[in-house]
Scaffold this motif. Structure first.
Motif, PDB file in Angstrom:
ATOM      1  N   ARG A 121      34.014  -4.549  64.235  1.00 39.24           N
ATOM      2  CA  ARG A 121      33.811  -5.978  63.991  1.00 39.24           C
ATOM      3  C   ARG A 121      32.689  -6.216  62.979  1.00 39.24           C
ATOM      4  O   ARG A 121      31.880  -5.339  62.682  1.00 39.24           O
ATOM      5  N   GLY A 122      32.687  -7.443  62.458  1.00 35.43           N
ATOM      6  CA  GLY A 122      31.605  -7.861  61.569  1.00 35.43           C
ATOM      7  C   GLY A 122      31.621  -7.168  60.219  1.00 35.43           C
ATOM      8  O   GLY A 122      30.571  -6.938  59.618  1.00 35.43           O
TER       9      GLY A 122
ATOM     10  N   PHE B  18      37.613  -7.493  60.584  1.00 35.29           N
ATOM     11  CA  PHE B  18      37.604  -6.241  61.331  1.00 35.29           C
ATOM     12  C   PHE B  18      38.185  -5.118  60.477  1.00 35.29           C
ATOM     13  O   PHE B  18      39.130  -5.335  59.710  1.00 35.29           O
TER      14      PHE B  18
ATOM     15  N   PRO C  61      40.046 -11.966  61.114  1.00 34.13           N
ATOM     16  CA  PRO C  61      40.024 -12.259  62.553  1.00 34.13           C
ATOM     17  C   PRO C  61      41.091 -13.280  62.913  1.00 34.13           C
ATOM     18  O   PRO C  61      41.671 -13.936  62.039  1.00 34.13           O
TER      19      PRO C  61
ATOM     20  N   THR D  87      34.448 -13.419  65.105  1.00 33.04           N
ATOM     21  CA  THR D  87      34.462 -12.382  66.133  1.00 33.04           C
ATOM     22  C   THR D  87      35.712 -12.428  67.003  1.00 33.04           C
ATOM     23  O   THR D  87      35.840 -11.639  67.939  1.00 33.04           O
TER      24      THR D  87
ATOM     25  N   GLN E  28      39.143 -11.533  68.271  1.00 30.92           N
ATOM     26  CA  GLN E  28      39.914 -10.300  68.120  1.00 30.92           C
ATOM     27  C   GLN E  28      41.204 -10.573  67.334  1.00 30.92           C
ATOM     28  O   GLN E  28      41.957 -11.485  67.664  1.00 30.92           O
TER      29      GLN E  28
ATOM     30  N   GLU F 249      36.146  -1.422  70.828  1.00 35.27           N
ATOM     31  CA  GLU F 249      35.392  -2.216  69.856  1.00 35.27           C
ATOM     32  C   GLU F 249      34.035  -1.587  69.600  1.00 35.27           C
ATOM     33  O   GLU F 249      33.394  -1.057  70.522  1.00 35.27           O
TER      34      GLU F 249
ATOM     35  N   ARG G 202      30.533  -1.790  66.456  1.00 36.42           N
ATOM     36  CA  ARG G 202      29.959  -2.438  65.266  1.00 36.42           C
ATOM     37  C   ARG G 202      29.854  -1.473  64.105  1.00 36.42           C
ATOM     38  O   ARG G 202      29.995  -1.854  62.961  1.00 36.42           O
TER      39      ARG G 202
END
Length: 271
Positions: A98-99, A108, A131, A137, A139, A174, A176
């Motif tokens: 993510r991010g 993502f 996303p 954020t 999913q 998930e 980062r």
């Protein structure tokens, strides 16, 4: 005339000047080393662009046999080289990173283990997707993973620094940052110690995936710092010389009248 330079005061000024200049030269040398390192990375990236991919098993050390572990990290020189391999995607252990920003959009990256014929796996970064509606954020809806045998060509990428602890949510892993050892601990097979940035895939990848751009290092910034620090060092030494000369000769007397102008009549305004 310059004997004053041997006084404690001027010897102290000289010592401070030399220390300051030395520190600036060393900082310039450090930036030069950074410039050379980053230039070498850029050369690796450029060279790999036109490189014929090597088989994964020949280019990288194997992952071992223990499930849930990552293999040996290969030498730094192998980063960005192109490799190819064939296997089956394990969609049950897809990783959502993510991010991640591509083309100024946050979304993502999708990393899926590719299980090879010997039972080991290599993580493949298949690309970036946006996303779901609801925020950066939320999913995403991940495109269907190809079934059957898949052949990939990708670039070797080392684990990212400061990895976090992966978590499972809604059927996905998930994280980062892509830390291969941390992700390998979530998988039921041994994994290679690096991951691949996907270049090509057969069958072709879903067009919703955006390729992950490979950024060149900003080596010219370091080159600028080299010149800056070395110029500062030179200016420090020149400044000491200027102060010493000024002390020896004194400041110029701008109030003095030149001898060739003595006796000249004072100019008057015209009638």
């Amino acid at each position: 005339m310059y004997r004053f330079l041997l006084t404690p005061r001027w010897l102290g000024i000289l010592a401070l000047t030399l220390v300051a200049a030395t520190v600036m030269v060393l900082l310039g040398n450090w930036q030069l080393s950074r410039y050379q390192t980053r230039s070498a990375i850029n050369d690796q990236i450029d060279a790999a662009t036109h490189q014929t991919p090597n088989p994964l098993t020949e280019a990288l050390p194997g992952p071992g046999s223990a499930p849930g572990t990552a293999g040996q990290v290969p030498p730094k020189a192998t980063e960005w080289t192109r490799v190819t391999t064939t296997g089956r995607y394990d969609s049950d252990n897809t990783v959502l990173v993510r991010g991640r920003t591509v083309n100024s959009r946050v979304g993502f990256e999708v990393v899926t283990p590719l299980v090879l014929a010997d039972g080991s796996a290599v993580l493949v970064n298949r690309g970036w997707i946006p996303p779901a509606s609801g925020g950066a954020t939320a999913q995403p809806e991940v495109p269907a993973t190809p079934t059957g045998q898949v052949t990939v060509v990708g670039r070797v990428h080392m684990s990212e620094s400061r990895p976090d602890t992966p978590q499972r949510r809604n059927g996905y892993i998930e994280t980062r940052r892509i830390g291969v050892p941390q992700l390998a601990a979530e998988l039921p097979y041994p994994t290679y110690g690096v991951y691949l940035l996907l270049d090509e895939q057969n069958p072709p990848a879903d067009p919703v995936f955006a390729a992950i751009p490979i950024k060149h290092e900003n080596n010219w910034q370091n080159a600028g710092y080299v010149i800056q620090w070395w110029l500062f060092a030179l200016m420090t030494l020149v400044g000491f010389g200027w102060l010493a000369r000024r002390e020896a000769h004194g400041p110029p007397d701008r109030s003095a009248v030149p001898e060739d102008r003595l006796g000249e009549p004072t100019s008057t305004s015209p009638a």
